[in-house]
Design a protein around this motif. Structure first.
Motif, PDB file in Angstrom:
ATOM      1  N   LEU A  65       5.643  55.128  44.737  1.00  0.00           N
ATOM      2  CA  LEU A  65       6.443  56.283  45.157  1.00  0.00           C
ATOM      3  C   LEU A  65       7.937  55.934  45.167  1.00  0.00           C
ATOM      4  CD1 LEU A  65       6.278  59.190  46.292  1.00  0.00           C
ATOM      5  CD2 LEU A  65       6.168  58.177  48.572  1.00  0.00           C
ATOM      6  N   GLY A  66       8.743  56.854  44.666  1.00  0.00           N
ATOM      7  CA  GLY A  66      10.197  56.661  44.690  1.00  0.00           C
ATOM      8  C   GLY A  66      10.909  57.899  45.213  1.00  0.00           C
ATOM      9  N   ALA A  67      12.153  57.689  45.659  1.00  0.00           N
ATOM     10  CA  ALA A  67      13.009  58.790  46.110  1.00  0.00           C
ATOM     11  C   ALA A  67      14.163  58.946  45.114  1.00  0.00           C
ATOM     12  CB  ALA A  67      13.545  58.492  47.507  1.00  0.00           C
ATOM     13  N   GLN A  68      14.933  59.991  45.299  1.00  0.00           N
ATOM     14  CA  GLN A  68      16.008  60.294  44.336  1.00  0.00           C
ATOM     15  C   GLN A  68      17.393  59.983  44.876  1.00  0.00           C
ATOM     16  OE1 GLN A  68      15.436  64.363  43.093  1.00  0.00           O
ATOM     17  NE2 GLN A  68      13.267  64.039  42.688  1.00  0.00           N
ATOM     18  N   ASN A  69      17.464  59.507  46.120  1.00  0.00           N
ATOM     19  CA  ASN A  69      18.749  59.140  46.726  1.00  0.00           C
ATOM     20  C   ASN A  69      18.449  58.592  48.118  1.00  0.00           C
ATOM     21  OD1 ASN A  69      21.543  58.866  46.818  1.00  0.00           O
ATOM     22  ND2 ASN A  69      21.902  60.950  47.527  1.00  0.00           N
ATOM     23  N   ALA A  70      19.390  57.867  48.702  1.00  0.00           N
ATOM     24  CA  ALA A  70      19.282  57.450  50.109  1.00  0.00           C
ATOM     25  C   ALA A  70      20.682  57.186  50.621  1.00  0.00           C
ATOM     26  CB  ALA A  70      18.435  56.184  50.243  1.00  0.00           C
ATOM     27  N   HIS A  71      20.889  57.442  51.897  1.00  0.00           N
ATOM     28  CA  HIS A  71      22.226  57.229  52.464  1.00  0.00           C
ATOM     29  C   HIS A  71      22.466  55.764  52.778  1.00  0.00           C
ATOM     30  CE1 HIS A  71      25.756  57.897  55.073  1.00  0.00           C
ATOM     31  NE2 HIS A  71      25.911  58.907  54.246  1.00  0.00           N
ATOM     32  N   TRP A  72      23.740  55.382  52.881  1.00  0.00           N
ATOM     33  CA  TRP A  72      24.074  53.967  53.130  1.00  0.00           C
ATOM     34  C   TRP A  72      24.028  53.616  54.607  1.00  0.00           C
ATOM     35  CZ3 TRP A  72      27.602  57.290  50.628  1.00  0.00           C
ATOM     36  CH2 TRP A  72      28.630  57.788  51.422  1.00  0.00           C
ATOM     37  N   GLU A  73      24.070  54.640  55.496  1.00  0.00           N
ATOM     38  CA  GLU A  73      23.929  54.347  56.927  1.00  0.00           C
ATOM     39  C   GLU A  73      22.458  54.511  57.314  1.00  0.00           C
ATOM     40  OE1 GLU A  73      26.143  53.139  58.888  1.00  0.00           O
ATOM     41  OE2 GLU A  73      27.951  53.435  57.673  1.00  0.00           O
ATOM     42  N   LEU A  74      22.062  53.846  58.402  1.00  0.00           N
ATOM     43  CA  LEU A  74      20.653  53.889  58.796  1.00  0.00           C
ATOM     44  C   LEU A  74      20.314  55.124  59.628  1.00  0.00           C
ATOM     45  CD1 LEU A  74      20.017  50.124  59.540  1.00  0.00           C
ATOM     46  CD2 LEU A  74      19.491  51.418  57.464  1.00  0.00           C
ATOM     47  N   SER A  75      21.330  55.707  60.262  1.00  0.00           N
ATOM     48  CA  SER A  75      21.118  56.947  61.021  1.00  0.00           C
ATOM     49  C   SER A  75      22.486  57.506  61.363  1.00  0.00           C
ATOM     50  CB  SER A  75      20.334  56.670  62.318  1.00  0.00           C
ATOM     51  OG  SER A  75      21.106  55.831  63.154  1.00  0.00           O
ATOM     52  N   GLY A  76      22.506  58.713  61.914  1.00  0.00           N
ATOM     53  CA  GLY A  76      23.786  59.237  62.386  1.00  0.00           C
ATOM     54  C   GLY A  76      24.069  60.645  61.918  1.00  0.00           C
TER      55      GLY A  76
END
Ligand code: PGA
Length: 255
Positions: A65-76
């Motif tokens: 399974l893969g995603a198409q993007n992810a943010h550089w911060e872990l939360s917020g």
């Protein structure tokens, strides 16, 4: 350069297509057809909202399974974004970053690709980093400069031992969704330039071990020739990844 030293990976990029239900029925068909294909990695990069149901459907299959993007911060406070920990909750293994559609429509720049990459591989996920020139840039004769710059900035401060979790996808922007494909020779040539950049930044062993895909109108008819090239270690497939027979044919061509 020795192709046997690296893994061939065929990844589908569903983009903004398929509801969760459509995604499940798609992978249920696909996993049957490809269940004996074990010579290449097989990945489907799905919309975040499909992740839970597709992840369930992929259990005990050879499809990752893969995603198409992810943010550089872990939360917020990042409205509309998804963190690596959210993706990992669904057994996601791969994340596409720097896709030309993100660059064109959502303000993605080389430095933000680098920030995303460090967080993704720092969390133990694998990244598929997209690079590629626009038609204007190709016509200006600066393809080498553009893909080298994008690759160098993406890999800034990435440690040598982290490179095993990095895939580069060369996707000439003029070939994406247009039906125009780079010739196999041209894809091989530019992938070789990217491999040379990795060798300059790291060393020959790491360059030889890095999977470099081609993407841009790859389909059942042209996959075999593209994938036969020394420097083409797989594909990132948009349109043709939405039809299970076509995607399975590309996977078969990689065997
Ligand atoms: P395409 O898309 O195969 O439809 O050209 C490739 C991609 O955008 O990754």
């Amino acid at each position: 350069m020795n192709k046997a030293k690296r893994k061939t990976v065929i990844a589908g990029n569903w983009k903004m297509n398929m509801t969760p239900g459509e995604g499940v029925s798609f992978v249920n068909k696909l996993k049957e057809i490809v269940k004996n294909q074990n010579n290449c990695g097989i990945v489907v990069c799905v919309p975040d909202i499909d992740m839970q149901s597709v992840s369930e459907a992929l259990k005990d299959s050879n499809i990752k399974l893969g995603a198409q993007n992810a943010h550089w911060e872990l939360s917020g406070a990042f409205t509309g974004e998804t963190s690596v920990n959210m993706l990992k909750a669904f057994n996601t293994e791969y994340v596409i970053i720097g896709h030309s559609e993100r660059r064109q429509f959502f303000g993605e720049i080389n430095l933000s690709v680098n920030k995303r990459l460090k967080t993704i591989i720092g969390s133990g996920l694998k990244a598929i980093v997209c690079v590629g020139e626009l038609l204007d840039e190709r016509e200006l004769g600066i393809t080498t400069e553009i893909v080298s710059l994008q690759t160098k900035i993406a890999l800034k401060d990435v440690a040598p031992e982290q490179m095993k979790n990095v895939i580069i996808a060369y996707e000439p922007v003029w070939a994406i969704g247009t039906g125009k494909t780079a010739t196999a020779e041209e894809a091989n040539r530019v992938n070789g330039i990217i491999r040379g950049v990795i060798e300059d930044l790291y060393n020959k062993d790491i360059a030889e071990a890095t999977t470099i895909q081609y993407g841009g109108s790859m389909n059942a008819a042209n996959a075999k020739e593209l994938l036969s090239k020394e420097n083409v270690d797989g594909g990132l497939i948009g349109g043709a990844s939405l039809k299970h027979e076509d995607f399975a044919a590309i996977i078969a061509a990689a065997q």
